[in-house]
Enzyme design. Sequence first.
Site, PDB file in Angstrom:
ATOM      1  N   ASP A  48       0.815  -1.220   0.000  1.00 51.95           N
ATOM      2  CA  ASP A  48       0.000   0.000   0.000  1.00 51.95           C
ATOM      3  C   ASP A  48       0.848   1.269   0.000  1.00 51.95           C
ATOM      4  OD1 ASP A  48      -2.052  -1.881   0.366  1.00 51.95           O
ATOM      5  OD2 ASP A  48      -1.937  -1.680   2.537  1.00 51.95           O
ATOM      6  N   GLU A 226     -11.803  -1.075  -3.551  1.00 48.27           N
ATOM      7  CA  GLU A 226     -11.162  -0.558  -2.348  1.00 48.27           C
ATOM      8  C   GLU A 226      -9.902   0.190  -2.787  1.00 48.27           C
ATOM      9  OE1 GLU A 226     -10.008  -3.757   0.233  1.00 48.27           O
ATOM     10  OE2 GLU A 226      -8.349  -4.379  -1.027  1.00 48.27           O
TER      11      GLU A 226
END
Length: 738
Positions: A48, A226
């Site tokens: 991420d 997401e």
Amino acid sequence: MRHLRRAGALAAVLGLLLAGTASAPAAATGDPRYRNPVSAGFADTFADPVIVRGEDGFWYAYGTTDPLREGEGVFHRVPTARSADLVDWTYVGDAFGPDQRPPYAAEGAAFWAPDVRRIGDRWVMYVTVTDTTVSPEGSDFAVGAATAPSPTGPWTFADEPVVAPRPGGGGGWLWTIDPTQFTDVDGTNYLYYGSYYGGISVTALTPDGLRATGESTLVAIDNKFEGSYVLRRDGWYYLFASTANCCAGPATGYSVQVGRSRSPKGPFVDRDGIGLTASRAGGTPVLTQNGNRWIGVGHNGFVTDLSGQDWIVYHGIDRADPYLDEPFGVNERPMLLDRLDWIDGWPTVNAGAGPSEGARRAPVTTGRVDERFTGRLDRWRDAGDWRVTDGRLVGDGTLHARTALGGDVRAETDLRPGAASSAGIDLGGRVQVRVDVAAGRLVARDGARTASAPLPAGYDPTDPVNLAVEVRGRALTAQLSPARLGDQLAVVSLRLARPVAGRLALTATGGDAEFDNVSLARLYQEARRAVPEPRVGAPLRGYSDEFADGLDAGWTWVREDPAATVSGGSLRWPVQGADLTGTGNTAGVLLRDAPTGDYVVETKVTLDLGEETVRNYQQAGLVAYVDDDRFARLAQVAIWNTRQVEYGYELPFAGQPVYGGTIVGTPATTTWLRLAHRVDPVNGEHEFRAGSSRDGRNWTWGGVWTFPAGTTPRIGLVAHGGAEPAVTAEFDYLRFTR
């Protein structure tokens, strides 16, 4: 961002303040090329990721709570790395100490998916707080925020969450994770957040960016998206979002899709005009696996180099080394970086080629003019009152660079107008771009030609901003932004009287302004054409079947289903209450041999799954099949309330079958499906790229799954996943072409 398992012990802070005393980045040397993963020098996994550029001229990357290295066993609390060139990175510590957490966080809470932004005169980090004190059961996710004077910290948590845990209508807690902030041209701060359970929403923030205000708006449907990221370009707002499973080891099919809108609150639609909130959810592919080393490529950030070239930063999984330490543990997801191109108004990675594995041209991080103001002004010609103070240029007047650069150029500077009535950049002694504080506008001027845009109502000239000016031929574009991350405070475009010579000057009038990180570089070359999509050639009639008169002799069954019939030019197959995934292997598979070499196989399938209702996991489509534990299945499928084209994949790994998937396009009731097969000339692997279409003419191409050399995949049809309510799949044909 989702983890396969919760974080355990957490790392001790290593002291980010050391970065604040580091010298300025050195000029780039050596081979101007790089290889993925760019995190290899300091981490085996760095999921991420996001990147910002600090006032010191270094680039800073932030990752999610995970161990960094094989065998380490320590879960870092937002590990942070620093680079002078976006390619070679050094770990400089964790953002948070072992006992540092906000008051609402439960003991042992992890911090996922950081997003770091500059709001006003300070930096704000948004993080997912995985457990709070709201519920003793856990999984009560919240979005938290911490502030710091610089990207290196020290970070201080705000006492209250930006978005508190949200109860789900079906029980449990909505996945309030994966935050990303965005500042609009009117100065409004927004936060995007959410995941599969609850979807992605956007909410306005207070001016300091620390609390949500007003009602939130759903911008991407649940059960598909997401890991959002939003940027603004040419008046469009682009919502990037990841889809499919982030963490299925060697079967991970995570990828990035995009929609765009004229408003930061949506509605966002894809290239075909399909909304991201529709049950048959849209999404134009940006990044998906291409058959090389990297799978599960997603959860992206964004960065622009000094030439103006955009780059996408994301994590991926090496399919030969998918786990950290042991099988089925933490998914090993290093940080990757690739060129982000814009073709016909839509972003795509490496012109559509996808994630890179070999040597690539590195980002431009040193300009022909490259000034950090660490010493004397020998490379400048002074006209006014200028001085270097604490690594910044301060003054009033005009300061001319002695170095020039012809052709198309990009100039930029970090700027605080401060007491000046206007401050900015001059090019070629003729073209002026000014932050006009007195008028409240960003102004571009070429003689009598002018263009301007308003500054936000709350603009503070003592806050740092970045001013970037690009000139391509006679087209000038200037933008003012908080921190070079795709959100702008003002943008102007101006048609110049003639091309401008690339001599740079800094200017301030009416008082002292501050400048830093000044650069002048050759403007990047735009990619204008995407890489070719798979080509459909001449029909291979001996391998094809139009279902004109029953099944031809080329078909064989695995677990024959007598309910499947052929009549009137169609194969009709009631969807079975069975499946192929895992160890059950109860579904029927109708197969035929495939030709050798490269080919494309296509079918047209009608399956009325309705919309909005839950019909898990009824599906029908194509399959490339070696055996029950090694196959790739391309089907339109009901996934909870959504209808998607899933390209699922199962393979044996560490003694058991592992299943994952990637998403390819949007289904209609009648959907066309293709698998494009090629044999890798180097390793002999079978590569199958998936495509789908809603009309048989316009195709969306997605990811690639591979089969080992030496296997012989056959091609077939499937209709399974759930018998209730009863629905029949209708296949019009199976056609091979080359």
